[in-house]
Motif scaffolding. Structure first.
Motif, PDB file in Angstrom:
ATOM      1  N   LYS A  12     -37.869 -78.109  50.945  1.00 32.10           N
ATOM      2  CA  LYS A  12     -37.640 -79.150  49.937  1.00 32.10           C
ATOM      3  C   LYS A  12     -38.662 -79.039  48.804  1.00 32.10           C
ATOM      4  O   LYS A  12     -38.315 -79.225  47.636  1.00 32.10           O
ATOM      5  CB  LYS A  12     -37.730 -80.537  50.575  1.00 32.10           C
ATOM      6  N   ASP A  13     -39.905 -78.733  49.166  1.00 30.18           N
ATOM      7  CA  ASP A  13     -40.945 -78.570  48.141  1.00 30.18           C
ATOM      8  C   ASP A  13     -40.612 -77.406  47.210  1.00 30.18           C
ATOM      9  O   ASP A  13     -40.788 -77.505  45.994  1.00 30.18           O
ATOM     10  CB  ASP A  13     -42.306 -78.328  48.785  1.00 30.18           C
ATOM     11  N   ILE A  14     -40.145 -76.298  47.781  1.00 32.18           N
ATOM     12  CA  ILE A  14     -39.784 -75.133  46.975  1.00 32.18           C
ATOM     13  C   ILE A  14     -38.649 -75.485  46.019  1.00 32.18           C
ATOM     14  O   ILE A  14     -38.691 -75.151  44.826  1.00 32.18           O
ATOM     15  CB  ILE A  14     -39.375 -73.942  47.873  1.00 32.18           C
ATOM     16  N   VAL A  15     -37.629 -76.167  46.521  1.00 30.48           N
ATOM     17  CA  VAL A  15     -36.492 -76.555  45.678  1.00 30.48           C
ATOM     18  C   VAL A  15     -36.960 -77.496  44.578  1.00 30.48           C
ATOM     19  O   VAL A  15     -36.609 -77.323  43.406  1.00 30.48           O
ATOM     20  CB  VAL A  15     -35.379 -77.203  46.529  1.00 30.48           C
ATOM     21  N   GLN A  16     -37.778 -78.458  44.949  1.00 31.17           N
ATOM     22  CA  GLN A  16     -38.254 -79.422  43.960  1.00 31.17           C
ATOM     23  C   GLN A  16     -39.128 -78.738  42.901  1.00 31.17           C
ATOM     24  O   GLN A  16     -38.998 -79.020  41.708  1.00 31.17           O
ATOM     25  CB  GLN A  16     -39.037 -80.530  44.661  1.00 31.17           C
ATOM     26  N   ASP A  17     -39.994 -77.825  43.335  1.00 31.98           N
ATOM     27  CA  ASP A  17     -40.820 -77.084  42.373  1.00 31.98           C
ATOM     28  C   ASP A  17     -39.962 -76.225  41.447  1.00 31.98           C
ATOM     29  O   ASP A  17     -40.258 -76.092  40.257  1.00 31.98           O
ATOM     30  CB  ASP A  17     -41.841 -76.199  43.098  1.00 31.98           C
ATOM     31  N   SER A  18     -38.901 -75.640  41.994  1.00 30.64           N
ATOM     32  CA  SER A  18     -37.999 -74.825  41.171  1.00 30.64           C
ATOM     33  C   SER A  18     -37.315 -75.684  40.110  1.00 30.64           C
ATOM     34  O   SER A  18     -37.215 -75.287  38.949  1.00 30.64           O
ATOM     35  CB  SER A  18     -36.941 -74.146  42.041  1.00 30.64           C
ATOM     36  N   PHE A  19     -36.854 -76.863  40.514  1.00 27.16           N
ATOM     37  CA  PHE A  19     -36.213 -77.763  39.562  1.00 27.16           C
ATOM     38  C   PHE A  19     -37.209 -78.253  38.511  1.00 27.16           C
ATOM     39  O   PHE A  19     -36.868 -78.372  37.334  1.00 27.16           O
ATOM     40  CB  PHE A  19     -35.585 -78.964  40.274  1.00 27.16           C
ATOM     41  N   LEU A  20     -38.431 -78.510  38.935  1.00 27.88           N
ATOM     42  CA  LEU A  20     -39.456 -78.953  38.000  1.00 27.88           C
ATOM     43  C   LEU A  20     -39.774 -77.853  36.979  1.00 27.88           C
ATOM     44  O   LEU A  20     -39.900 -78.123  35.784  1.00 27.88           O
ATOM     45  CB  LEU A  20     -40.725 -79.356  38.747  1.00 27.88           C
ATOM     46  N   ARG A  21     -39.858 -76.618  37.445  1.00 27.88           N
ATOM     47  CA  ARG A  21     -40.138 -75.516  36.521  1.00 27.88           C
ATOM     48  C   ARG A  21     -38.976 -75.298  35.556  1.00 27.88           C
ATOM     49  O   ARG A  21     -39.203 -74.920  34.408  1.00 27.88           O
ATOM     50  CB  ARG A  21     -40.450 -74.248  37.293  1.00 27.88           C
ATOM     51  N   LEU A  22     -37.750 -75.521  36.015  1.00 29.60           N
ATOM     52  CA  LEU A  22     -36.604 -75.451  35.105  1.00 29.60           C
ATOM     53  C   LEU A  22     -36.733 -76.537  34.040  1.00 29.60           C
ATOM     54  O   LEU A  22     -36.493 -76.292  32.859  1.00 29.60           O
ATOM     55  CB  LEU A  22     -35.285 -75.600  35.867  1.00 29.60           C
ATOM     56  N   TRP A  23     -37.120 -77.733  34.452  1.00 23.28           N
ATOM     57  CA  TRP A  23     -37.301 -78.838  33.504  1.00 23.28           C
ATOM     58  C   TRP A  23     -38.369 -78.504  32.466  1.00 23.28           C
ATOM     59  O   TRP A  23     -38.214 -78.779  31.285  1.00 23.28           O
ATOM     60  CB  TRP A  23     -37.667 -80.112  34.251  1.00 23.28           C
ATOM     61  N   MET A  24     -39.440 -77.868  32.924  1.00 16.72           N
ATOM     62  CA  MET A  24     -40.530 -77.530  32.011  1.00 16.72           C
ATOM     63  C   MET A  24     -40.126 -76.408  31.050  1.00 16.72           C
ATOM     64  O   MET A  24     -40.667 -76.312  29.953  1.00 16.72           O
ATOM     65  CB  MET A  24     -41.774 -77.133  32.806  1.00 16.72           C
ATOM     66  N   LYS A  25     -39.181 -75.585  31.419  1.00 18.00           N
ATOM     67  CA  LYS A  25     -38.715 -74.468  30.574  1.00 18.00           C
ATOM     68  C   LYS A  25     -37.329 -74.767  29.994  1.00 18.00           C
ATOM     69  O   LYS A  25     -36.583 -73.846  29.668  1.00 18.00           O
ATOM     70  CB  LYS A  25     -38.634 -73.180  31.393  1.00 18.00           C
ATOM     71  N   LEU A  26     -37.004 -76.018  29.861  1.00 16.88           N
ATOM     72  CA  LEU A  26     -35.682 -76.441  29.434  1.00 16.88           C
ATOM     73  C   LEU A  26     -35.230 -75.781  28.139  1.00 16.88           C
ATOM     74  O   LEU A  26     -34.076 -75.388  28.008  1.00 16.88           O
ATOM     75  CB  LEU A  26     -35.688 -77.970  29.264  1.00 16.88           C
ATOM     76  N   GLU A  27     -36.134 -75.619  27.211  1.00 23.93           N
ATOM     77  CA  GLU A  27     -35.749 -75.070  25.906  1.00 23.93           C
ATOM     78  C   GLU A  27     -35.599 -73.554  25.910  1.00 23.93           C
ATOM     79  O   GLU A  27     -34.994 -72.992  25.007  1.00 23.93           O
ATOM     80  CB  GLU A  27     -36.757 -75.489  24.842  1.00 23.93           C
ATOM     81  N   THR A  28     -36.109 -72.876  26.919  1.00 20.32           N
ATOM     82  CA  THR A  28     -36.041 -71.412  26.929  1.00 20.32           C
ATOM     83  C   THR A  28     -35.011 -70.849  27.899  1.00 20.32           C
ATOM     84  O   THR A  28     -34.631 -69.693  27.765  1.00 20.32           O
ATOM     85  CB  THR A  28     -37.417 -70.809  27.285  1.00 20.32           C
ATOM     86  N   VAL A  29     -34.549 -71.628  28.866  1.00 16.64           N
ATOM     87  CA  VAL A  29     -33.598 -71.130  29.864  1.00 16.64           C
ATOM     88  C   VAL A  29     -32.177 -71.351  29.366  1.00 16.64           C
ATOM     89  O   VAL A  29     -31.811 -72.449  28.955  1.00 16.64           O
ATOM     90  CB  VAL A  29     -33.804 -71.827  31.227  1.00 16.64           C
ATOM     91  N   ASP A  30     -31.385 -70.287  29.414  1.00 12.78           N
ATOM     92  CA  ASP A  30     -29.987 -70.342  29.020  1.00 12.78           C
ATOM     93  C   ASP A  30     -29.188 -71.055  30.110  1.00 12.78           C
ATOM     94  O   ASP A  30     -29.407 -70.824  31.303  1.00 12.78           O
ATOM     95  CB  ASP A  30     -29.460 -68.914  28.823  1.00 12.78           C
ATOM     96  N   VAL A  31     -28.272 -71.917  29.721  1.00 15.20           N
ATOM     97  CA  VAL A  31     -27.466 -72.678  30.674  1.00 15.20           C
ATOM     98  C   VAL A  31     -26.710 -71.749  31.614  1.00 15.20           C
ATOM     99  O   VAL A  31     -26.614 -72.003  32.813  1.00 15.20           O
ATOM    100  CB  VAL A  31     -26.473 -73.611  29.935  1.00 15.20           C
ATOM    101  N   ALA A  32     -26.207 -70.646  31.106  1.00 15.00           N
ATOM    102  CA  ALA A  32     -25.429 -69.715  31.921  1.00 15.00           C
ATOM    103  C   ALA A  32     -26.290 -69.013  32.966  1.00 15.00           C
ATOM    104  O   ALA A  32     -25.775 -68.515  33.962  1.00 15.00           O
ATOM    105  CB  ALA A  32     -24.747 -68.682  31.032  1.00 15.00           C
ATOM    106  N   LYS A  33     -27.596 -68.981  32.749  1.00 13.95           N
ATOM    107  CA  LYS A  33     -28.482 -68.267  33.667  1.00 13.95           C
ATOM    108  C   LYS A  33     -29.382 -69.202  34.466  1.00 13.95           C
ATOM    109  O   LYS A  33     -30.352 -68.754  35.079  1.00 13.95           O
ATOM    110  CB  LYS A  33     -29.348 -67.280  32.888  1.00 13.95           C
ATOM    111  N   CYS A  34     -29.063 -70.489  34.499  1.00 16.85           N
ATOM    112  CA  CYS A  34     -29.952 -71.421  35.185  1.00 16.85           C
ATOM    113  C   CYS A  34     -29.952 -71.193  36.697  1.00 16.85           C
ATOM    114  O   CYS A  34     -30.996 -71.308  37.335  1.00 16.85           O
ATOM    115  CB  CYS A  34     -29.621 -72.864  34.839  1.00 16.85           C
ATOM    116  N   ARG A  35     -28.804 -70.819  37.294  1.00 21.97           N
ATOM    117  CA  ARG A  35     -28.766 -70.532  38.729  1.00 21.97           C
ATOM    118  C   ARG A  35     -29.681 -69.352  39.054  1.00 21.97           C
ATOM    119  O   ARG A  35     -30.464 -69.404  40.005  1.00 21.97           O
ATOM    120  CB  ARG A  35     -27.332 -70.244  39.161  1.00 21.97           C
ATOM    121  N   SER A  36     -29.574 -68.308  38.275  1.00 24.00           N
ATOM    122  CA  SER A  36     -30.422 -67.136  38.483  1.00 24.00           C
ATOM    123  C   SER A  36     -31.892 -67.501  38.303  1.00 24.00           C
ATOM    124  O   SER A  36     -32.748 -67.054  39.077  1.00 24.00           O
ATOM    125  CB  SER A  36     -30.020 -66.037  37.507  1.00 24.00           C
TER     126      SER A  36
END
Length: 189
Positions: free
Chosen positions: A60-84
């Protein structure tokens, strides 16, 4: 089948961006797109982390950290590549955690044998999980990404930062090691 990702929705979905950040940056991924990126792969990401770590809280911590890092990189991550991006981030967090775990004191091998003698005979699933634990972290990750989650070789190469040839070689070696430890090649796909 129980939906695991639903537990994360309450804690990881953001209803709005923090006020200080919204004024200073432009968000290329809107909040609805972020929430979709969190909802869709949540179960698979949790399973991936759980297979590696064998600990629900750490997964759960790993998943939560992954989601948090996605949030922090929101402007640089492409929507189509968010799963990757999420799987790549989780992979790196798991590898980092397993490297840190190397330095912890472990029980002597003799202690593990004593515990096993008092337990009932393990099922095939338990045996495979035990054998996966014997693989190096990178090989275990590749086996789980390819055989459990069904990612293509190129996607795995992008996630792990390895070239495709190394991905194929490491997968071959991992499967070969599993076959040798199991004994019957028909038991390993």
């Amino acid at each position: 089948r129980r939906r695991v990702g639903a537990r994360f929705d309450r804690h990881l979905r953001f209803a709005g961006a923090p006020q200080a950040q919204t004024a200073s940056r432009s968000i290329s991924m809107d909040l609805n797109a972020y929430n979709r990126c969190v909802d869709q792969p949540a179960d698979a990401l949790y399973r991936f982390a759980l297979k590696h770590l064998r600990d629900r809280d750490e997964a759960k911590d790993i998943v939560q950290d992954s989601f948090l890092r996605l949030w922090m990189k929101l402007e640089t991550v492409d929507v189509a590549k968010c799963r990757s991006y999420l799987f790549t981030t989780a992979h790196h967090l798991i590898v980092d955690r397993s490297r840190r775990r190397k330095y912890l004191t472990r029980y002597a091998d003799g202690h593990a044998n004593i515990l096993v003698t008092h337990q009932p005979k393990a099922s095939l699933k338990d045996e495979l999980e035990r054998l996966l634990d014997t693989l190096p972290p990178v090989q275990r990750s590749l086996v789980l990404l390819r055989d459990l989650e069904g990612f293509a070789y190129q996607e795995i190469a992008d996630m792990t930062g390895l070239d495709m040839t190394k991905v194929k070689v490491y997968l071959f070696r991992a499967r070969k090691a599993l076959q040798e430890r199991i004994g019957d090649p028909a038991m390993v796909a």
